[in-house]
Design an enzyme around this catalytic site. Sequence first.
Site, mmCIF file in Angstrom:
data_model
loop_
_atom_site.group_PDB
_atom_site.id
_atom_site.type_symbol
_atom_site.label_atom_id
_atom_site.label_comp_id
_atom_site.label_asym_id
_atom_site.label_seq_id
_atom_site.Cartn_x
_atom_site.Cartn_y
_atom_site.Cartn_z
ATOM 1 N N ASP A 52 -2.012 4.065 -4.501
ATOM 2 C CA ASP A 52 -2.781 3.215 -3.590
ATOM 3 C C ASP A 52 -2.186 1.820 -3.438
ATOM 4 O O ASP A 52 -1.906 1.374 -2.346
ATOM 5 C CB ASP A 52 -4.249 3.118 -4.028
ATOM 6 C CG ASP A 52 -5.101 2.475 -2.941
ATOM 7 O OD1 ASP A 52 -5.023 2.938 -1.791
ATOM 8 O OD2 ASP A 52 -5.807 1.505 -3.247
ATOM 9 N N ARG B 175 17.837 14.802 12.472
ATOM 10 C CA ARG B 175 18.048 16.172 11.989
ATOM 11 C C ARG B 175 19.333 16.320 11.185
ATOM 12 O O ARG B 175 19.569 17.349 10.571
ATOM 13 C CB ARG B 175 18.047 17.152 13.167
ATOM 14 C CG ARG B 175 16.749 17.136 13.946
ATOM 15 C CD ARG B 175 16.716 18.174 15.043
ATOM 16 N NE ARG B 175 16.756 19.520 14.513
ATOM 17 C CZ ARG B 175 16.694 20.612 15.287
ATOM 18 N NH1 ARG B 175 16.615 20.495 16.587
ATOM 19 N NH2 ARG B 175 16.746 21.821 14.738
ATOM 20 N N GLU C 106 -6.427 8.774 -6.600
ATOM 21 C CA GLU C 106 -7.597 9.053 -5.769
ATOM 22 C C GLU C 106 -7.303 10.216 -4.832
ATOM 23 O O GLU C 106 -6.380 10.149 -4.019
ATOM 24 C CB GLU C 106 -7.983 7.818 -4.944
ATOM 25 C CG GLU C 106 -9.188 8.077 -4.053
ATOM 26 C CD GLU C 106 -9.333 7.063 -2.933
ATOM 27 O OE1 GLU C 106 -10.197 7.264 -2.068
ATOM 28 O OE2 GLU C 106 -8.564 6.083 -2.912
ATOM 29 N N HIS D 143 0.856 -1.188 0.000
ATOM 30 C CA HIS D 143 0.000 0.000 0.000
ATOM 31 C C HIS D 143 0.894 1.240 0.000
ATOM 32 O O HIS D 143 1.686 1.454 0.916
ATOM 33 C CB HIS D 143 -0.894 -0.004 1.239
ATOM 34 C CG HIS D 143 -1.737 1.233 1.372
ATOM 35 N ND1 HIS D 143 -2.712 1.563 0.461
ATOM 36 C CD2 HIS D 143 -1.731 2.225 2.299
ATOM 37 C CE1 HIS D 143 -3.287 2.696 0.826
ATOM 38 N NE2 HIS D 143 -2.705 3.126 1.941
ATOM 39 N N GLY E 109 2.862 5.090 4.178
ATOM 40 C CA GLY E 109 2.268 5.774 5.323
ATOM 41 C C GLY E 109 0.841 5.325 5.535
ATOM 42 O O GLY E 109 0.248 4.654 4.683
ATOM 43 N N GLN E 110 0.279 5.688 6.683
ATOM 44 C CA GLN E 110 -1.085 5.299 6.999
ATOM 45 C C GLN E 110 -2.078 5.935 6.036
ATOM 46 O O GLN E 110 -1.821 6.985 5.437
ATOM 47 C CB GLN E 110 -1.434 5.697 8.436
ATOM 48 C CG GLN E 110 -0.656 4.939 9.500
ATOM 49 C CD GLN E 110 -1.075 5.336 10.900
ATOM 50 O OE1 GLN E 110 -1.765 6.337 11.089
ATOM 51 N NE2 GLN E 110 -0.662 4.553 11.887
ATOM 52 N N SER E 111 -3.224 5.294 5.895
ATOM 53 C CA SER E 111 -4.265 5.822 5.024
ATOM 54 C C SER E 111 -4.704 7.205 5.507
ATOM 55 O O SER E 111 -4.932 7.426 6.704
ATOM 56 C CB SER E 111 -5.461 4.861 5.026
ATOM 57 O OG SER E 111 -6.465 5.315 4.159
ATOM 58 N N GLY E 112 -4.792 8.154 4.574
ATOM 59 C CA GLY E 112 -5.236 9.497 4.899
ATOM 60 C C GLY E 112 -4.135 10.449 5.306
ATOM 61 O O GLY E 112 -4.398 11.614 5.619
ATOM 62 N N VAL E 113 -2.863 10.007 5.285
ATOM 63 C CA VAL E 113 -1.772 10.876 5.712
ATOM 64 C C VAL E 113 -1.391 11.888 4.641
ATOM 65 O O VAL E 113 -0.717 12.882 4.912
ATOM 66 C CB VAL E 113 -0.548 10.018 6.118
ATOM 67 C CG1 VAL E 113 0.194 9.511 4.887
ATOM 68 C CG2 VAL E 113 0.392 10.788 7.032
ATOM 69 N N GLY E 114 -1.825 11.649 3.382
ATOM 70 C CA GLY E 114 -1.558 12.624 2.319
ATOM 71 C C GLY E 114 -0.656 12.128 1.213
ATOM 72 O O GLY E 114 -0.061 12.922 0.480
ATOM 73 N N LYS E 115 -0.565 10.819 1.034
ATOM 74 C CA LYS E 115 0.322 10.256 -0.005
ATOM 75 C C LYS E 115 -0.143 10.653 -1.408
ATOM 76 O O LYS E 115 0.663 11.092 -2.240
ATOM 77 C CB LYS E 115 0.352 8.724 0.115
ATOM 78 C CG LYS E 115 0.877 8.205 1.438
ATOM 79 C CD LYS E 115 1.011 6.694 1.448
ATOM 80 C CE LYS E 115 -0.322 5.992 1.301
ATOM 81 N NZ LYS E 115 -1.235 6.243 2.433
ATOM 82 N N SER E 116 -1.425 10.482 -1.700
ATOM 83 C CA SER E 116 -1.928 10.767 -3.044
ATOM 84 C C SER E 116 -1.871 12.257 -3.355
ATOM 85 O O SER E 116 -1.555 12.661 -4.480
ATOM 86 C CB SER E 116 -3.366 10.252 -3.190
ATOM 87 O OG SER E 116 -3.425 8.852 -3.031
#
Length: 311
Positions: A177, A243, A202, A138, A153-160
């Site tokens: 996706d 850092r 998406e 994913h 990253g987790q779903s909804g984190v802003g990858k797309s």
Amino acid sequence: MAKVRTKDLLENFNLTLVAGEDGIHREITTSDISRPGIEMTGYFNYYPMERLQLIGKTEMAYFLDLTPEHQKERMEQLCTDITPGIVISRGMEIPQAMLDAANESGVPILHSPRTTTRVISRLTNYLEAKFAPFTAIHGVLVDIYGVGVLITGQSGVGKSETALELVKRGHRLVADDSVEIRQEDYDRLIGNPPPLIEHLLEIRGLGIINVMTLFGAGAVRSYKKISLIINLELWDENKQYDRLGLDEERMKIMDVSLPKATIPVRPGRNLAVIIEVAAMNFRLKRMGVNAAEEFSERLTAMIDQGNDETE
């Protein structure tokens, strides 16, 4: 793992079926190709009958020196029930003994005008790609300055959304996706999109968009070697993030270990620019330029200089 049959070779390469038409649906189970030179002498103790057999100039010259009885005997032993096919290279004329044995046993004989080395190379590359270990992850795969960057990253984190911004900045989308990954070599991972969602992205609130239709054919790729992993996670105030970049994190996919960077996400951070710079920095490291190591060396030199002056 995909199934490969002898007829697939006919469809993908410049090969001509000259005998054994009944066996074109035989399954090829290994990417290894055998040149049956020792078998031509009559030694079949270790004959790899399940492999595709390739007869080049040397094997053919030896075969033609055999008596008709020995030719018939050798071909009957070569053409087993599980042999997927025999490829004759260099456009050589095929003896009748080979044609008769192939038709009788149903082993396809494929004729190629190419040199033996070229035929082996192309067939091996094709079969190894087909039989390569496979998995799906994913994430989003983007080609940034020639570097294949897998964004996880987790779903909804802003990858797309980040991928969309990268496409707007001139980079190319490979998959969104779900990324299908195959290991083509011991250190080479190739990612591509599932056919159902190829070229699609998406965006929550907008829905499905077609990147190729909106941005043109230059904004997409069908596959790309994965070189770098960027993991996006929500900013954690209690977590200490790197850092300097001296400690390289890595992630293993199948048998391949890849460099990985974790980027914390919070309002105001331009993720597309950060990932773009990460890809450029990765290219610099491959060319031997490491900014973090240079800074560390400068800092060490200044500390040493200060100690000398104190003394």
